[in-house]
Design a protein around this motif. Structure first.
Motif, PDB file in Angstrom:
ATOM      1  N   SER A 164       0.858  -1.186   0.000  1.00  0.00           N
ATOM      2  CA  SER A 164       0.000   0.000   0.000  1.00  0.00           C
ATOM      3  C   SER A 164       0.889   1.229   0.000  1.00  0.00           C
ATOM      4  N   HIS A 165       0.845   1.969  -1.106  1.00  0.00           N
ATOM      5  CA  HIS A 165       1.735   3.134  -1.216  1.00  0.00           C
ATOM      6  C   HIS A 165       1.131   4.150  -2.189  1.00  0.00           C
ATOM      7  N   HIS A 166       1.167   5.401  -1.785  1.00  0.00           N
ATOM      8  CA  HIS A 166       0.507   6.441  -2.565  1.00  0.00           C
ATOM      9  C   HIS A 166       1.317   6.866  -3.790  1.00  0.00           C
ATOM     10  N   PHE A 167       2.656   6.836  -3.707  1.00  0.00           N
ATOM     11  CA  PHE A 167       3.485   7.380  -4.781  1.00  0.00           C
ATOM     12  C   PHE A 167       4.079   6.323  -5.708  1.00  0.00           C
ATOM     13  N   LEU A 168       3.882   5.051  -5.416  1.00  0.00           N
ATOM     14  CA  LEU A 168       4.489   3.987  -6.205  1.00  0.00           C
ATOM     15  C   LEU A 168       4.017   4.032  -7.665  1.00  0.00           C
ATOM     16  N   LYS A 169       4.983   3.957  -8.601  1.00  0.00           N
ATOM     17  CA  LYS A 169       4.671   4.042 -10.030  1.00  0.00           C
ATOM     18  C   LYS A 169       4.898   2.726 -10.775  1.00  0.00           C
ATOM     19  N   LYS A 170       5.892   1.940 -10.336  1.00  0.00           N
ATOM     20  CA  LYS A 170       6.209   0.684 -11.022  1.00  0.00           C
ATOM     21  C   LYS A 170       6.264  -0.449  -9.998  1.00  0.00           C
ATOM     22  N   LEU A 171       5.580  -1.555 -10.314  1.00  0.00           N
ATOM     23  CA  LEU A 171       5.567  -2.705  -9.427  1.00  0.00           C
ATOM     24  C   LEU A 171       5.760  -3.972 -10.248  1.00  0.00           C
ATOM     25  N   THR A 172       6.773  -4.774  -9.859  1.00  0.00           N
ATOM     26  CA  THR A 172       7.073  -6.027 -10.541  1.00  0.00           C
ATOM     27  C   THR A 172       7.155  -7.141  -9.507  1.00  0.00           C
ATOM     28  N   ILE A 173       6.371  -8.210  -9.722  1.00  0.00           N
ATOM     29  CA  ILE A 173       6.377  -9.371  -8.836  1.00  0.00           C
ATOM     30  C   ILE A 173       6.667 -10.604  -9.673  1.00  0.00           C
ATOM     31  N   LEU A 174       7.758 -11.331  -9.316  1.00  0.00           N
ATOM     32  CA  LEU A 174       8.227 -12.440 -10.138  1.00  0.00           C
ATOM     33  C   LEU A 174       8.516 -13.674  -9.286  1.00  0.00           C
ATOM     34  N   TYR A 175       8.020 -14.809  -9.700  1.00  0.00           N
ATOM     35  CA  TYR A 175       8.449 -16.126  -9.219  1.00  0.00           C
ATOM     36  C   TYR A 175       8.520 -16.254  -7.695  1.00  0.00           C
ATOM     37  N   SER A 176       7.445 -15.970  -7.004  1.00  0.00           N
ATOM     38  CA  SER A 176       7.438 -16.132  -5.545  1.00  0.00           C
ATOM     39  C   SER A 176       7.423 -17.614  -5.162  1.00  0.00           C
ATOM     40  N   PHE A 177       7.936 -17.904  -3.969  1.00  0.00           N
ATOM     41  CA  PHE A 177       7.916 -19.265  -3.435  1.00  0.00           C
ATOM     42  C   PHE A 177       6.895 -19.359  -2.312  1.00  0.00           C
ATOM     43  N   ASP A 178       6.184 -20.479  -2.286  1.00  0.00           N
ATOM     44  CA  ASP A 178       5.222 -20.755  -1.206  1.00  0.00           C
ATOM     45  C   ASP A 178       4.195 -19.633  -1.055  1.00  0.00           C
ATOM     46  N   CYS A 179       3.603 -19.225  -2.175  1.00  0.00           N
ATOM     47  CA  CYS A 179       2.615 -18.136  -2.118  1.00  0.00           C
ATOM     48  C   CYS A 179       1.176 -18.656  -2.175  1.00  0.00           C
ATOM     49  N   SER A 180       0.985 -19.974  -2.163  1.00  0.00           N
ATOM     50  CA  SER A 180      -0.357 -20.532  -2.331  1.00  0.00           C
ATOM     51  C   SER A 180      -1.281 -20.213  -1.158  1.00  0.00           C
ATOM     52  N   ASN A 181      -0.709 -19.914   0.003  1.00  0.00           N
ATOM     53  CA  ASN A 181      -1.523 -19.564   1.182  1.00  0.00           C
ATOM     54  C   ASN A 181      -1.466 -18.077   1.502  1.00  0.00           C
ATOM     55  N   CYS A 182      -0.960 -17.296   0.576  1.00  0.00           N
ATOM     56  CA  CYS A 182      -0.743 -15.868   0.812  1.00  0.00           C
ATOM     57  C   CYS A 182      -1.700 -15.024  -0.031  1.00  0.00           C
ATOM     58  N   TRP A 183      -2.294 -14.029   0.592  1.00  0.00           N
ATOM     59  CA  TRP A 183      -3.128 -13.064  -0.120  1.00  0.00           C
ATOM     60  C   TRP A 183      -2.246 -11.909  -0.596  1.00  0.00           C
ATOM     61  N   LEU A 184      -2.426 -11.516  -1.846  1.00  0.00           N
ATOM     62  CA  LEU A 184      -1.726 -10.345  -2.375  1.00  0.00           C
ATOM     63  C   LEU A 184      -2.678  -9.161  -2.340  1.00  0.00           C
ATOM     64  N   MET A 185      -2.266  -8.113  -1.623  1.00  0.00           N
ATOM     65  CA  MET A 185      -3.100  -6.927  -1.466  1.00  0.00           C
ATOM     66  C   MET A 185      -2.329  -5.716  -1.985  1.00  0.00           C
ATOM     67  N   ILE A 186      -2.898  -5.044  -2.982  1.00  0.00           N
ATOM     68  CA  ILE A 186      -2.228  -3.907  -3.611  1.00  0.00           C
ATOM     69  C   ILE A 186      -3.173  -2.703  -3.588  1.00  0.00           C
ATOM     70  N   ASP A 187      -2.665  -1.601  -3.061  1.00  0.00           N
ATOM     71  CA  ASP A 187      -3.418  -0.342  -3.021  1.00  0.00           C
ATOM     72  C   ASP A 187      -2.456   0.766  -3.428  1.00  0.00           C
ATOM     73  N   THR A 188      -2.432   1.093  -4.723  1.00  0.00           N
ATOM     74  CA  THR A 188      -1.427   2.020  -5.265  1.00  0.00           C
ATOM     75  C   THR A 188      -2.099   2.967  -6.269  1.00  0.00           C
ATOM     76  N   PRO A 189      -2.626   4.075  -5.810  1.00  0.00           N
ATOM     77  CA  PRO A 189      -3.411   4.970  -6.681  1.00  0.00           C
ATOM     78  C   PRO A 189      -2.620   5.639  -7.797  1.00  0.00           C
ATOM     79  N   ASN A 190      -1.277   5.662  -7.719  1.00  0.00           N
ATOM     80  CA  ASN A 190      -0.487   6.303  -8.765  1.00  0.00           C
ATOM     81  C   ASN A 190       0.359   5.321  -9.569  1.00  0.00           C
ATOM     82  N   LEU A 191       0.033   4.042  -9.476  1.00  0.00           N
ATOM     83  CA  LEU A 191       0.779   3.029 -10.208  1.00  0.00           C
ATOM     84  C   LEU A 191       0.572   3.183 -11.709  1.00  0.00           C
TER      85      LEU A 191
END
Length: 432
Positions: free
Chosen positions: A210-237
């Motif tokens: 969660s970030h107001h100024f973030l412009k670029k976000l890259t997520i690659l090849y995570s391990f053990d993410c099957s039980n993890c929730w991804l939450m993104i709140d980035t109004p300027n992405l």
């Protein structure tokens, strides 16, 4: 008349000011910069003014006996110790890459030394099983870029303050818990570019960015993410790339500013996962890249969102997809086209267009200007698809088909298609 005087044996480079010479040395490797100290008395201490420090020790390429290995590791550590001891100016860039044989206490001290010298760009690539970063790192006011490539657990304290950090790259890091993630991002008030690559999510239930100024976000090849929730709140992405396995769930909010998205889901089984929330979160993009598996997941959503602002779409196959496209798919690309009213540019493998719907998508009738078909064949089904596009593409300006056919077959196909009805009067037709 002015006489030209040739000055032989004059070292004009050595006469330059220290600031210029140190700038020149900063473009060399750190070892090369230190070696210049033997040139003359003038150069003896210039390496201490270098602002870019790069220390790299590759253990994998050492094949000598153990005694020589120990000697080489000790030489590396002494070299870094001596240089930092004599170094007298602030550090602009500091990079450290080494393995398990290097003493962890030494590494801790070197990083601390860089922090004391006001480092702006810090790049740490180490492979220690147990290592704790200096606490001063998380309150460094000078850092602009932080890159961590390591195998240790990243335990982030609650008091994090990076007032000027703009770029954060984390690779092969294991997060300690949810609080470590939230503390890290909340303490980076100026963050603009984030890369999360090959990170271990075993200890994470909610990975919250969660970030107001973030412009670029890259997520690659995570391990053990099957039980993890991804939450993104980035109004300027502006740019979002996701090349990863399907997480337990998604919450994507405030992504209305996102211009471009590159989505490549990695699927290891044939079961379709529900990623409706994911695609609803990115449906306001202008440019979208989808792998075949990603398209399949999108078409399997409970409710396929309308991509009301999308003007460019590219579908492609990635190397990790061990299958092509099932001919028995009930829905294909045509379903997505019916939900993309403003689409102007389209690239796709011909097989993903499963049918030729009676109700022509409005984007094909009025908006699509450039269409590129990949892996085009000379069978009847492919020909019918191409004729369908030419017959209904009212705004079509460029129609390109890529094929593996020989020149003679390409020419024959071209004649067949050019003889078919075309709705657009100014369409450039090309078979490659």
């Amino acid at each position: 008349m002015v006489k030209k005087v040739k000055m032989k044996g004059v070292d004009r480079i050595s006469s330059l000011p220290d600031s210029i010479l140190s700038h020149i040395l900063s473009s060399l490797s750190t070892k090369a910069a230190v070696r210049t100290s033997v040139l003359s008395t003038r150069w003896r201490n210039l390496f201490t003014l270098v602002s870019n420090l790069n220390f790299e020790f590759d253990e994998q390429h050492i094949h000598w006996r153990k005694r020589h290995k120990r000697s080489t590791v000790k030489s590396f550590m002494c070299f870094v110790d001596r240089l930092l001891f004599f170094h007298t100016v602030n550090v602009d860039k500091f990079r450290l890459a080494c393995g398990k044989r290097v003493d962890s206490d030494r590494i801790y001290g070197w990083i601390s030394a860089a922090l004391r010298r006001g480092v702006k760009h810090l790049d740490i690539n180490i492979t220690l099983d147990k290592f704790t970063l200096p606490g001063a790192l998380f309150t460094c006011r000078t850092l602009v870029t932080l890159k961590l490539d390591s195998g240790f657990v990243l335990h982030v304290p609650k008091a994090v303050h990076f007032p000027y950090l703009e770029t954060l790259h984390l690779k092969s890091v294991e997060f300690f818990n949810d609080d470590s993630v939230s503390s890290l991002f909340s303490g980076c008030i100026s963050l603009q570019d984030v890369v999360i690559e090959k990170c271990n999510m075993e200890n994470i239930s909610n990975f919250n960015i969660s970030h107001h100024f973030l412009k670029k976000l890259t997520i690659l090849y995570s391990f053990d993410c099957s039980n993890c929730w991804l939450m993104i709140d980035t109004p300027n992405l502006v740019y979002f790339k996701y090349k990863d396995h399907v997480a337990a769930g998604y919450s994507l909010e405030n992504l209305a500013s996102t211009v471009s998205a590159d989505i490549q889901f990695l699927i290891e089984d044939e079961d379709l996962h529900d990623v409706t929330a994911f695609f609803k979160g990115i449906c306001i993009v202008r440019s979208l890249i989808l792998s075949l598996d990603s398209l399949k997941l999108l078409l399997g959503c409970e409710s396929i969102p309308v991509f009301s602002t999308m003007v460019e779409l590219k579908i492609f196959k990635i190397w990790s997809e061990n299958h092509w496209w099932s001919s028995s798919m009930d829905e294909g690309l045509e379903t997505l086209l019916s939900r993309s009213p403003e689409l102007e540019k389209l690239s796709f493998p011909q097989v993903v267009l499963s049918s030729r719907p009676e109700q022509v998508p409005s984007c094909l009738l009025f908006k699509l200007k450039a269409i590129e078909i990949l892996n085009f064949k000379d069978d009847e089904d492919c020909i019918r698809k191409a004729k369908y596009i030419l017959k209904n593409g009212g705004a079509l300006e460029n129609f390109t088909m890529h094929t593996y056919l020989c020149e003679g077959k390409r020419l024959k196909m071209s004649k067949v298609l050019l003889a078919s009805p075309m709705k657009s009067n100014h369409c450039n037709f090309l078979i490659l």
